[in-house]
Design an enzyme around this catalytic site. Sequence first.
Site, PDB file in Angstrom:
ATOM      1  N   LYS A   1       1.011  -1.121   0.083  1.00  0.00           N
ATOM      2  CA  LYS A   1       0.022   0.184   0.081  1.00  0.00           C
ATOM      3  C   LYS A   1       0.933   1.252  -0.015  1.00  0.00           C
ATOM      4  CE  LYS A   1      -3.599  -2.232   2.510  1.00  0.00           C
ATOM      5  NZ  LYS A   1      -4.623  -2.331   3.720  1.00  0.00           N
TER       6      LYS A   1
ATOM      7  N   ARG B   1      -0.300 -14.641   4.272  1.00  0.00           N
ATOM      8  CA  ARG B   1      -0.972 -14.198   5.473  1.00  0.00           C
ATOM      9  C   ARG B   1      -0.239 -14.314   6.723  1.00  0.00           C
ATOM     10  NH1 ARG B   1      -5.627 -10.843   4.609  1.00  0.00           N
ATOM     11  NH2 ARG B   1      -6.356 -11.519   6.607  1.00  0.00           N
TER      12      ARG B   1
ATOM     13  N   THR C   1      -4.450  -7.662  11.024  1.00  0.00           N
ATOM     14  CA  THR C   1      -4.656  -6.341  10.323  1.00  0.00           C
ATOM     15  C   THR C   1      -4.306  -5.049  11.150  1.00  0.00           C
ATOM     16  OG1 THR C   1      -6.881  -7.471   9.478  1.00  0.00           O
ATOM     17  CG2 THR C   1      -6.612  -5.218   9.362  1.00  0.00           C
TER      18      THR C   1
ATOM     19  N   ARG D   1       3.510  -6.450   9.453  1.00  0.00           N
ATOM     20  CA  ARG D   1       2.794  -5.331   9.976  1.00  0.00           C
ATOM     21  C   ARG D   1       3.405  -4.967  11.470  1.00  0.00           C
ATOM     22  NH1 ARG D   1      -3.039  -7.415   7.824  1.00  0.00           N
ATOM     23  NH2 ARG D   1      -3.235  -6.019   5.828  1.00  0.00           N
TER      24      ARG D   1
ATOM     25  N   ASN E   1      -1.528  -0.067   7.312  1.00  0.00           N
ATOM     26  CA  ASN E   1      -0.835  -1.458   7.814  1.00  0.00           C
ATOM     27  C   ASN E   1       0.088  -1.939   6.669  1.00  0.00           C
ATOM     28  OD1 ASN E   1      -2.933  -2.148   6.193  1.00  0.00           O
ATOM     29  ND2 ASN E   1      -3.919  -3.257   7.586  1.00  0.00           N
TER      30      ASN E   1
ATOM     31  N   HIS F   1      -1.278  -5.733   1.814  1.00  0.00           N
ATOM     32  CA  HIS F   1      -2.694  -6.370   1.500  1.00  0.00           C
ATOM     33  C   HIS F   1      -2.122  -8.069   1.002  1.00  0.00           C
ATOM     34  CE1 HIS F   1      -6.339  -8.321   0.063  1.00  0.00           C
ATOM     35  NE2 HIS F   1      -5.735  -8.419  -0.910  1.00  0.00           N
TER      36      HIS F   1
HETATM   37  P1  GDP Z   1      -6.826  -7.543   6.172  1.00  0.00           P
HETATM   38  O1  GDP Z   1      -7.193  -8.634   5.202  1.00  0.00           O
HETATM   39  O2  GDP Z   1      -5.953  -7.857   7.130  1.00  0.00           O
HETATM   40  O3  GDP Z   1      -6.217  -6.346   5.369  1.00  0.00           O
HETATM   41  O4  GDP Z   1      -8.226  -6.782   6.621  1.00  0.00           O
HETATM   42  P2  GDP Z   1      -9.624  -6.788   5.788  1.00  0.00           P
HETATM   43  O5  GDP Z   1      -9.718  -7.412   4.633  1.00  0.00           O
HETATM   44  O6  GDP Z   1     -10.690  -7.182   7.078  1.00  0.00           O
HETATM   45  O7  GDP Z   1      -9.671  -5.050   5.721  1.00  0.00           O
HETATM   46  C1  GDP Z   1      -9.157  -4.500   4.770  1.00  0.00           C
HETATM   47  C2  GDP Z   1      -8.488  -3.121   5.449  1.00  0.00           C
HETATM   48  O8  GDP Z   1      -9.421  -2.327   5.922  1.00  0.00           O
HETATM   49  C3  GDP Z   1      -7.353  -3.559   6.348  1.00  0.00           C
HETATM   50  O9  GDP Z   1      -6.253  -3.890   5.786  1.00  0.00           O
HETATM   51  C4  GDP Z   1      -7.311  -2.230   7.174  1.00  0.00           C
HETATM   52  O10 GDP Z   1      -6.591  -1.236   6.612  1.00  0.00           O
HETATM   53  C5  GDP Z   1      -9.080  -1.682   7.053  1.00  0.00           C
HETATM   54  N1  GDP Z   1      -9.627  -2.070   8.240  1.00  0.00           N
HETATM   55  C6  GDP Z   1     -10.119  -3.328   8.560  1.00  0.00           C
HETATM   56  N2  GDP Z   1     -10.617  -3.350   9.599  1.00  0.00           N
HETATM   57  C7  GDP Z   1     -10.583  -2.044  10.240  1.00  0.00           C
HETATM   58  C8  GDP Z   1     -11.249  -1.345  11.314  1.00  0.00           C
HETATM   59  O11 GDP Z   1     -11.828  -1.972  12.463  1.00  0.00           O
HETATM   60  N3  GDP Z   1     -11.079  -0.204  11.364  1.00  0.00           N
HETATM   61  C9  GDP Z   1     -10.412   0.596  10.604  1.00  0.00           C
HETATM   62  N4  GDP Z   1     -10.213   1.635  10.599  1.00  0.00           N
HETATM   63  N5  GDP Z   1      -9.794   0.037   9.460  1.00  0.00           N
HETATM   64  C10 GDP Z   1     -10.108  -1.240   9.350  1.00  0.00           C
HETATM   65 MG    MG Z   2      -8.473  -8.590   3.581  1.00  0.00          MG
END
Ligand code: GDP
Ligand code: MG
Length: 188
Positions: free
Chosen positions: A10, A114, A120, A131, A151, A154
């Site tokens: 990112k 992962r 996350t 991360r 973070n 992805h």
């Molecule tokens: P990832 O697969 O670990 O990247 O997590 P997700 O696919 O669930 O979420 C996508 C992205 O959304 C994450 O990488 C974060 O940048 C953001 N995100 C996810 N959950 C949250 C949350 O609860 N609060 C905030 N502010 N951002 C979030």
């Molecule tokens: Mg994701």
Amino acid sequence: MIERTLVLIKPDGIYRALIGKIIAQFEDAGLKVVALRIGRVDKEFAGKHYAEVIEWLENIGAKSKLAYKEKGIELKEENIEIGRRVRNQLLDYLANGPIVSMVLEGNHAIYIARKIIGVTEPRKADPSSIRGKYASDSYDLADARQRSTKNLVHASEDSESAKREIELWFTKNEIVSYKRSDEDIMYE
Ligand code: GDP
Ligand code: MG
């Protein structure tokens, strides 16, 4: 099992000059870079990558509400509204900076990638993960500043999303085939 997965660096990873270090973590674990690009995407494209999944939106909202409740603040918005706001911040973020996209291939590539990126929220990520090692952001800080969580990376979540995301970011011709010198040892 040899799999392919999609990984993005990112904008925060690029601004912080971590491209090389991030890719090295995957290569060191035996994953092979079979497609790679740096570029920009618009918000519509970012929205295709992070498709609007109601369950995900609800879940983000529920998580946020709980976190605020622990601090004694009662959020009045519906879960889905909070989820939409977080997704919108995420899409704005991705559409306003450079992104490195890549396809990685190797044993259990989806699970391994992962594991290497970590959970996350960087604050909670294991310090040996990308991360956890290179970032410190939290949902709290992101919410307070009304921006996306920084973070760094992805990685596709499961085989279905890996397939969909690889097809979204790369054409078949852009994915190359070659042999790593340590492949016979790792893949036999
Ligand atoms: P990832 O697969 O670990 O990247 O997590 P997700 O696919 O669930 O979420 C996508 C992205 O959304 C994450 O990488 C974060 O940048 C953001 N995100 C996810 N959950 C949250 C949350 O609860 N609060 C905030 N502010 N951002 C979030
Ligand atoms: Mg994701």
